[in-house]
Every structure is written in structure tokens, then in C-alpha cells.
Design a protein around this motif. Structure first.
Motif, PDB file in Angstrom:
ATOM      1  N   ARG A   1      -1.280   5.220   2.278  1.00  0.00           N
ATOM      2  CA  ARG A   1      -2.308   4.752   3.296  1.00  0.00           C
ATOM      3  C   ARG A   1      -2.634   3.472   3.020  1.00  0.00           C
ATOM      4  O   ARG A   1      -2.731   3.068   1.849  1.00  0.00           O
ATOM      5  CB  ARG A   1      -3.686   5.712   3.066  1.00  0.00           C
ATOM      6  CG  ARG A   1      -3.594   7.225   3.601  1.00  0.00           C
ATOM      7  CD  ARG A   1      -4.562   7.983   3.366  1.00  0.00           C
ATOM      8  NE  ARG A   1      -5.688   7.587   4.231  1.00  0.00           N
ATOM      9  CZ  ARG A   1      -6.160   8.001   5.327  1.00  0.00           C
ATOM     10  NH1 ARG A   1      -5.116   8.815   6.138  1.00  0.00           N
ATOM     11  NH2 ARG A   1      -7.030   7.567   5.905  1.00  0.00           N
TER      12      ARG A   1
ATOM     13  N   HIS B   1       0.660  -1.154   0.123  1.00  0.00           N
ATOM     14  CA  HIS B   1      -0.207   0.064   0.059  1.00  0.00           C
ATOM     15  C   HIS B   1       0.885   1.175   0.112  1.00  0.00           C
ATOM     16  O   HIS B   1       1.905   1.379   0.783  1.00  0.00           O
ATOM     17  CB  HIS B   1      -1.013   0.065   1.218  1.00  0.00           C
ATOM     18  CG  HIS B   1      -1.825  -1.466   1.520  1.00  0.00           C
ATOM     19  ND1 HIS B   1      -3.090  -1.331   0.964  1.00  0.00           N
ATOM     20  CD2 HIS B   1      -1.412  -2.333   1.851  1.00  0.00           C
ATOM     21  CE1 HIS B   1      -3.495  -2.536   1.356  1.00  0.00           C
ATOM     22  NE2 HIS B   1      -2.454  -3.396   1.683  1.00  0.00           N
TER      23      HIS B   1
ATOM     24  N   ARG C   1      -9.105  -3.637  -0.328  1.00  0.00           N
ATOM     25  CA  ARG C   1      -9.081  -4.332  -1.595  1.00  0.00           C
ATOM     26  C   ARG C   1     -10.383  -5.403  -1.682  1.00  0.00           C
ATOM     27  O   ARG C   1     -10.709  -6.096  -0.566  1.00  0.00           O
ATOM     28  CB  ARG C   1      -7.893  -4.912  -2.119  1.00  0.00           C
ATOM     29  CG  ARG C   1      -6.647  -3.993  -2.221  1.00  0.00           C
ATOM     30  CD  ARG C   1      -5.431  -4.751  -2.854  1.00  0.00           C
ATOM     31  NE  ARG C   1      -4.444  -3.970  -3.360  1.00  0.00           N
ATOM     32  CZ  ARG C   1      -3.509  -3.729  -2.545  1.00  0.00           C
ATOM     33  NH1 ARG C   1      -3.459  -4.208  -1.422  1.00  0.00           N
ATOM     34  NH2 ARG C   1      -2.523  -2.766  -2.764  1.00  0.00           N
TER      35      ARG C   1
ATOM     36  N   THR D   1      -5.193   0.759   1.708  1.00  0.00           N
ATOM     37  CA  THR D   1      -6.131   0.633   0.717  1.00  0.00           C
ATOM     38  C   THR D   1      -6.980  -0.745   0.631  1.00  0.00           C
ATOM     39  O   THR D   1      -6.506  -1.545   0.237  1.00  0.00           O
ATOM     40  CB  THR D   1      -5.643   0.938  -0.603  1.00  0.00           C
ATOM     41  OG1 THR D   1      -4.976   2.461  -0.690  1.00  0.00           O
ATOM     42  CG2 THR D   1      -6.917   1.316  -1.780  1.00  0.00           C
TER      43      THR D   1
END
Length: 219
Positions: A205, A202, A209, A207
Motif C-alpha cells: 500500500r 512502497h 512519508r 505509505t
């Protein structure tokens, strides 16, 4: 780049069925324990201890307990998953040369453990670093290691006389092996596949999925 080091990382496996039972030379055992003891630790507490278990009767009692816990886990699975799990060997307690039980003592260095005031588990993480050092050193020495996790801590503490407050973190099966598999057991038996590095990175930040979405690296 030291290619030999990265080759050890790639060859390391969680060994179950390839142990020969041959003894581990004393000098070799000392080297892998020295590697474990050289691991970094929060506040330089070195909160680990190593219990060397080669007594057959003790290992038989532990193996029986692990088998019972295997049945507990199997009973929680769906029919398809239970069928897959039935073909997976989960330990080499009796086949390996010895067991090394790695423990965690949170009282070591307390109460003023530098670096643990905000993260209580930092000491436990330190023990895991010692285990990783041991595992890689054993691999470099041509030995196999298998981490047994199908056990209840109170049972193992009583079996080995581990004092209250000290946690048994891992029973490691250790010894010479016929080979190290090129593909991890759980992949070979269809239990789970590895995810690609790209799915774990990442930027800036975290993220989230979609767990069902495939990336180009999955193919």
C-alpha cells in the motif's frame, strides 16, 4: 544484463548549454525518429506526430516567448529561489541543431480506443513514451536533447500551424553536444536534489512519508 543500455540511461541529460549547433546527419535523425515511432501506445493508436523545426526565424520567435514565460515564473519566486533560478539556463532553442515538437492527437483511433475508456490520459502517456524512446536513442547516438516546457500551448500551436484539438506536448532541442554533464543542471545549481530510490518504494500500500524526515540513504 546489457550494461551498454544501462549506461545510456545513466548518461541521458536534459541538455541546455552544451549544444554545438552542428547538423544532425539525416540517417541519424531517421534512426532516432524510428525509435520514437516504435514506442508502445494505447490501442496501437500511435497518437504522436513530429514537427521538425530548423528555421531560424521560427526558433527566434519561440525563444522570445520562452524568455517571457521565464520572467513570469521568476516573478512568482521568493528572493532566494529567484536568485538560484537566475543562474539556471532553461533552454537551448537557438544553440541546438533543430527543434522536434512532439504532438498528441486524441482523435487518432477514436472513438474506440482500446484501453483508454477508463484512463483518458493513456494517449498522452503514450506520447511521453515516444519522447523517452527518442531521448534514449539520441543519447546512444551521441546527441543531446533538452525538453523545453516554458511555453503556452496556444502560442506554439499558432506558431507551427498545429490544428485545433492536437496538443503540442514537447519542444525538444536536439543536436550534437560538447559533452553530457555527469550531474543534472538543477542539482549542480542547487535548485533541487534527487531523492533516493528507497524513498519512492512502497510495499503493498502507499505509505505517506513525512517530507521533512531523512532516510539513511539521504546521507
Amino acid at each position: 544484463m546489457n550494461e551498454q543500455f544501462y549506461e545510456v540511461l545513466r548518461r541521458r541529460r536534459d541538455v541546455r548549454g552544451e549544444f554545438t549547433g552542428a547538423p544532425v546527419p539525416e540517417a541519424t535523425l531517421t534512426r532516432i525518429l524510428e525509435a520514437a515511432h516504435a514506442a508502445p501506445s494505447v490501442g496501437l493508436t500511435q497518437p504522436w506526430d513530429f514537427v521538425l523545426v530548423d528555421d531560424h526565424a521560427t526558433r527566434e520567435k519561440f525563444a522570445k516567448h520562452v524568455h517571457e514565460e521565464r520572467e513570469v515564473f521568476a516573478g512568482q519566486l521568493s528572493e532566494d529561489r529567484a536568485s538560484t533560478f537566475a543562474n539556471i539556463k532553461i533552454e537551448g532553442i537557438l544553440e541546438s541543431s533543430l527543434g522536434i515538437v512532439v504532438t498528441y492527437d486524441p482523435a487518432r483511433g477514436a472513438p474506440d480506443v482500446l484501453g483508454r475508456h477508463a484512463i483518458a490520459d493513456a494517449g498522452l502517456y503514450s506520447v511521453c513514451l515516444a519522447i523517452q524512446n527518442l531521448w534514449l536513442a539520441a543519447t546512444a547516438e551521441g546527441l543531446g536533447v533538452g525538453w523545453v516546457s516554458f511555453y503556452r500551448e496556444p502560442f506554439l500551436s499558432e506558431l507551427l500551424g498545429i490544428p485545433g484539438g492536437i496538443r503540442p506536448v514537447a519542444w525538444l532541442c536536439v543536436g550534437p553536444v560538447t559533452r553530457l554533464e555527469t550531474v543534472p543542471d538543477l542539482e549542480r545549481h542547487g535548485w533541487r536534489s534527487r531523492r533516493p530510490l528507497t524513498a519512492a518504494i512502497h510495499h503493498g500500500r502507499f505509505t505517506p512519508r513525512d517530507p521533512g524526515a531523512a532516510s539513511a540513504a539521504d546521507f
